[in-house]
Design a protein around this motif. Sequence first.
Motif, PDB file in Angstrom:
ATOM      1  N   ILE A 222     -13.116  34.784  47.607  1.00 34.79           N
ATOM      2  CA  ILE A 222     -12.624  35.615  48.692  1.00 34.79           C
ATOM      3  C   ILE A 222     -12.958  35.005  50.054  1.00 34.79           C
ATOM      4  O   ILE A 222     -12.170  35.101  51.006  1.00 34.79           O
ATOM      5  CB  ILE A 222     -13.165  37.060  48.587  1.00 34.79           C
ATOM      6  N   ASP A 223     -14.094  34.334  50.152  1.00 35.25           N
ATOM      7  CA  ASP A 223     -14.438  33.654  51.405  1.00 35.25           C
ATOM      8  C   ASP A 223     -13.448  32.529  51.676  1.00 35.25           C
ATOM      9  O   ASP A 223     -12.941  32.383  52.794  1.00 35.25           O
ATOM     10  CB  ASP A 223     -15.867  33.116  51.325  1.00 35.25           C
TER      11      ASP A 223
ATOM     12  N   TYR B 262     -16.641  35.337  42.704  1.00 29.77           N
ATOM     13  CA  TYR B 262     -15.690  36.167  43.441  1.00 29.77           C
ATOM     14  C   TYR B 262     -15.903  36.013  44.946  1.00 29.77           C
ATOM     15  O   TYR B 262     -14.953  35.907  45.724  1.00 29.77           O
ATOM     16  CB  TYR B 262     -15.832  37.633  43.042  1.00 29.77           C
TER      17      TYR B 262
ATOM     18  N   LEU C  95     -15.243  38.457  56.641  1.00 26.54           N
ATOM     19  CA  LEU C  95     -15.581  39.497  55.672  1.00 26.54           C
ATOM     20  C   LEU C  95     -16.679  40.404  56.203  1.00 26.54           C
ATOM     21  O   LEU C  95     -16.666  41.611  55.985  1.00 26.54           O
ATOM     22  CB  LEU C  95     -16.031  38.856  54.359  1.00 26.54           C
TER      23      LEU C  95
ATOM     24  N   ILE D  78     -16.107  44.937  50.088  1.00 23.31           N
ATOM     25  CA  ILE D  78     -16.672  43.590  50.156  1.00 23.31           C
ATOM     26  C   ILE D  78     -17.734  43.503  51.242  1.00 23.31           C
ATOM     27  O   ILE D  78     -18.736  42.815  51.085  1.00 23.31           O
ATOM     28  CB  ILE D  78     -15.553  42.534  50.369  1.00 23.31           C
TER      29      ILE D  78
ATOM     30  N   ASP E 178      -9.336  43.691  49.407  1.00 16.91           N
ATOM     31  CA  ASP E 178     -10.525  43.327  50.181  1.00 16.91           C
ATOM     32  C   ASP E 178     -10.182  42.559  51.456  1.00 16.91           C
ATOM     33  O   ASP E 178     -10.927  42.616  52.438  1.00 16.91           O
ATOM     34  CB  ASP E 178     -11.487  42.494  49.323  1.00 16.91           C
ATOM     35  N   LEU E 179      -9.056  41.841  51.450  1.00 14.05           N
ATOM     36  CA  LEU E 179      -8.675  41.042  52.617  1.00 14.05           C
ATOM     37  C   LEU E 179      -7.711  41.768  53.542  1.00 14.05           C
ATOM     38  O   LEU E 179      -7.180  41.159  54.472  1.00 14.05           O
ATOM     39  CB  LEU E 179      -8.060  39.713  52.158  1.00 14.05           C
TER      40      LEU E 179
ATOM     41  N   ALA F 145      -2.399  36.453  47.734  1.00 19.26           N
ATOM     42  CA  ALA F 145      -3.363  37.151  48.579  1.00 19.26           C
ATOM     43  C   ALA F 145      -2.691  37.793  49.786  1.00 19.26           C
ATOM     44  O   ALA F 145      -3.172  38.796  50.313  1.00 19.26           O
ATOM     45  CB  ALA F 145      -4.447  36.175  49.048  1.00 19.26           C
TER      46      ALA F 145
ATOM     47  N   MET G   2      -8.498  40.977  45.502  1.00 17.97           N
ATOM     48  CA  MET G   2      -8.499  40.087  46.649  1.00 17.97           C
ATOM     49  C   MET G   2      -7.582  40.614  47.747  1.00 17.97           C
ATOM     50  O   MET G   2      -7.927  40.598  48.928  1.00 17.97           O
ATOM     51  CB  MET G   2      -8.047  38.694  46.198  1.00 17.97           C
TER      52      MET G   2
ATOM     53  N   THR H 114     -10.382  32.224  50.445  1.00 22.10           N
ATOM     54  CA  THR H 114      -9.051  32.790  50.676  1.00 22.10           C
ATOM     55  C   THR H 114      -8.946  33.393  52.065  1.00 22.10           C
ATOM     56  O   THR H 114      -7.942  33.209  52.765  1.00 22.10           O
ATOM     57  CB  THR H 114      -8.739  33.867  49.623  1.00 22.10           C
ATOM     58  N   GLY H 115      -9.983  34.117  52.484  1.00 17.55           N
ATOM     59  CA  GLY H 115      -9.966  34.735  53.809  1.00 17.55           C
ATOM     60  C   GLY H 115      -9.865  33.713  54.925  1.00 17.55           C
ATOM     61  O   GLY H 115      -9.150  33.916  55.913  1.00 17.55           O
TER      62      GLY H 115
END
Length: 210
Positions: free
Chosen positions: A124-125, A120, A58, A66, A46-47, A161, A43, A127-128
């Motif tokens: 991640i969406d 996942y 993303l 990602i 990717d972020l 993150a 994570m 969290t972003g």
Amino acid sequence: MRCLNEEIARKANREDECKGAFWEGRFKSQALLDEQALLACMMYVDLNPIRAGIADSLQSSDFTSIQERLNALSSNSVTPLSTQPPVDNTQPLPHKPLVKFDGATHLHQQTGIPFHFADYLELIDWTGRAIRHDKKGFIDNQRPKLLNELGIASDAWLLLAKEFRRQFSGISGRWDAMCAFKHKQGGKWCRGKSHSQALHPEQTNGLTLH
């Protein structure tokens, strides 16, 4: 990593007709001892563009895995995550192991890392969106499925993150495993106990609760 860095630096210097180091600083090696540590590290990486403020989504995070996976989803006409029904967080979760995930876009292709790609992507969406600079302090009430399954608190996860690389010193995982790993390497001190316990809420003071 040293060999890889040297080869890239030599190629870049030939192209630019110059000399010197290509990378700003030395690489950092981090031992990931379990799935939670692996998930947090994935994570964090990717972020990177969103956290640095050079991308706001993303889809616009160029040169990231990602983004490639999202493009693969789009080309395969997979139903977008936003159209899926929301998860009812009031219902108990079924006790079943996380399935394997290696970045494949279909379940039958997944091997290796134990996470559904859809789960996942949801995490991640979420969290972003939460760590974007224009939404500081934002935490959506709709917690992602993986956080519920792993029992990780939302605020602890968002801190991971944003600062995963600073929270640990070369090792991340369960605290008892971190200490054992450090001892095996000849060290006497570990950093990141509180962050390890936040990532593994079932442990307290290095012991597993049964």
